[in-house]
Design a protein around this motif. Structure first.
Motif, mmCIF file in Angstrom:
data_model
loop_
_atom_site.group_PDB
_atom_site.id
_atom_site.type_symbol
_atom_site.label_atom_id
_atom_site.label_comp_id
_atom_site.label_asym_id
_atom_site.label_seq_id
_atom_site.Cartn_x
_atom_site.Cartn_y
_atom_site.Cartn_z
ATOM 1 N N UNK A 200 28.311 59.452 48.161
ATOM 2 C CA UNK A 200 29.295 58.408 47.874
ATOM 3 C C UNK A 200 28.766 57.037 48.282
ATOM 4 N N UNK A 201 28.766 56.099 47.357
ATOM 5 C CA UNK A 201 28.276 54.743 47.627
ATOM 6 C C UNK A 201 29.268 53.712 47.107
ATOM 7 N N UNK A 202 29.206 52.523 47.667
ATOM 8 C CA UNK A 202 30.132 51.442 47.306
ATOM 9 C C UNK A 202 29.725 50.779 45.995
ATOM 10 N N UNK A 203 30.713 50.261 45.292
ATOM 11 C CA UNK A 203 30.502 49.450 44.100
ATOM 12 C C UNK A 203 30.776 47.989 44.444
ATOM 13 N N UNK A 204 30.638 47.122 43.466
ATOM 14 C CA UNK A 204 30.897 45.696 43.676
ATOM 15 C C UNK A 204 31.854 45.198 42.592
ATOM 16 N N UNK A 205 33.101 45.703 42.610
ATOM 17 C CA UNK A 205 34.033 45.358 41.524
ATOM 18 C C UNK A 205 34.391 43.878 41.479
ATOM 19 N N UNK A 206 34.309 43.184 42.611
ATOM 20 C CA UNK A 206 34.667 41.764 42.653
ATOM 21 C C UNK A 206 33.473 40.859 42.338
ATOM 22 N N UNK A 207 32.292 41.457 42.168
ATOM 23 C CA UNK A 207 31.068 40.677 41.939
ATOM 24 C C UNK A 207 30.932 39.585 43.015
ATOM 25 N N UNK A 208 31.123 40.015 44.250
ATOM 26 C CA UNK A 208 31.183 39.074 45.373
ATOM 27 C C UNK A 208 29.797 38.511 45.684
#
Length: 286
Positions: free
Chosen positions: A79-87
């Motif tokens: 399980x890894x994080x995504x960047x939905x906010x394009x921060x």
């Protein structure tokens, strides 16, 4: 031109150009100035023997301490994080994630596993401060929630080891949602009458403290750990008052009723299992 001292007269036989630096990692210097060999430090549960300073460690070391023969089955390893906010601040969040994964060898700031501790099945979730300051993002919340589900399904105790700088700002509201999600899962665990032990280590701050770290059936800590919501400087600036000595240390919190007890790391496994035995009405073992 001769040296201002004669090396041989001082008993120094090695020429300066032949001297070699001591490899990094062979020695550790505690904040109080005590020096200890890295090998001796590991044998002493990563506690400086002279001043009892508890060095920050991660999930690898805590799993070694708690699980019998260091045998366990890790959960949700991919399980890894995504960047939905394009921060993006000084660096893209996606780049920070990649850099942290390469530097630490971890997927995110928590690892979860199931195994035996003193012969009993337990689930352990342990945070890693080395991964973006142990910040709590979507992956941290989801892995903890799933680990709680495993404990509930198998009807075995759940141990949470917190070490965090707080919510992960790069995920904004998505990070804050994890406070409610993990708290709701722990409420389900309590309804099922399954033990939950929370261990606060240095540091346990921010959203972690505001959620699962302080919701244990029993809340314990290591000596000298920093535990609180906001840091001392922020609290002082907000209240405009001088803070008491030792404010937000585990000793201060125990004295004021926020913790049940403080345990030395060498006794951690024994103390956790003693508590489990007591509340599950098991016979006392020598």
């Amino acid at each position: 031109m001769s040296s201002w001292f004669k090396r041989k007269e001082k008993g120094i036989q090695t020429a300066t150009e032949e001297k070699k630096d001591t490899p990094k990692g062979l020695w550790y210097k505690s904040p109080t100035g005590k020096i200890v060999e890295a090998e001796d430090l590991a044998k002493n549960f990563y506690v400086s023997p002279e001043d009892d300073y508890h060095v920050r460690i991660g999930s690898k070391e805590y799993f070694e301490i708690l699980f019998d023969d260091n045998k366990f089955r890790e959960l949700d390893t991919k399980m890894t994080a995504k960047d939905p906010l394009k921060f993006e601040d000084t660096k893209k969040y996606s780049d920070r994630l990649k850099a942290a994964q390469q530097k630490t060898g971890l997927k995110d700031a928590v690892r979860t596993a199931v195994g035996k501790s003193e012969g009993k099945d337990i689930v352990v979730a342990c945070m890693d401060f080395a991964f973006i300051g142990g910040s709590m993002g979507s992956v941290v919340g989801e892995k903890i929630s799933r680990a709680i589900d495993v404990a509930k399904r198998k009807k075995i105790p759940f141990v949470m080891i917190s070490k965090s700088g707080g919510a992960r700002m790069m995920e904004a509201a998505l990070s804050l949602m994890q406070l409610a999600k993990t708290s709701a899962k722990l409420a389900q665990l309590a309804d099922a009458k399954i033990p939950y032990i929370s261990l606060c280590t240095d540091p346990t701050t921010g959203g972690t403290t505001a959620s699962y770290a302080m919701l244990g059936d029993i809340n314990i800590a290591e000596p000298g750990a920093l535990i609180g919501f906001a840091g001392p400087r922020v609290v002082k600036d907000t209240t405009g008052k001088d803070l008491p000595d030792g404010f937000q240390t585990s000793e201060f919190l125990k004295e004021h009723g926020f913790l049940d007890f403080i345990t030395h790391r060498r006794d951690l496994k024994k103390k956790i299992n003693l508590y489990i035995d007591l509340i599950t009405n098991q016979p006392v073992r020598n």
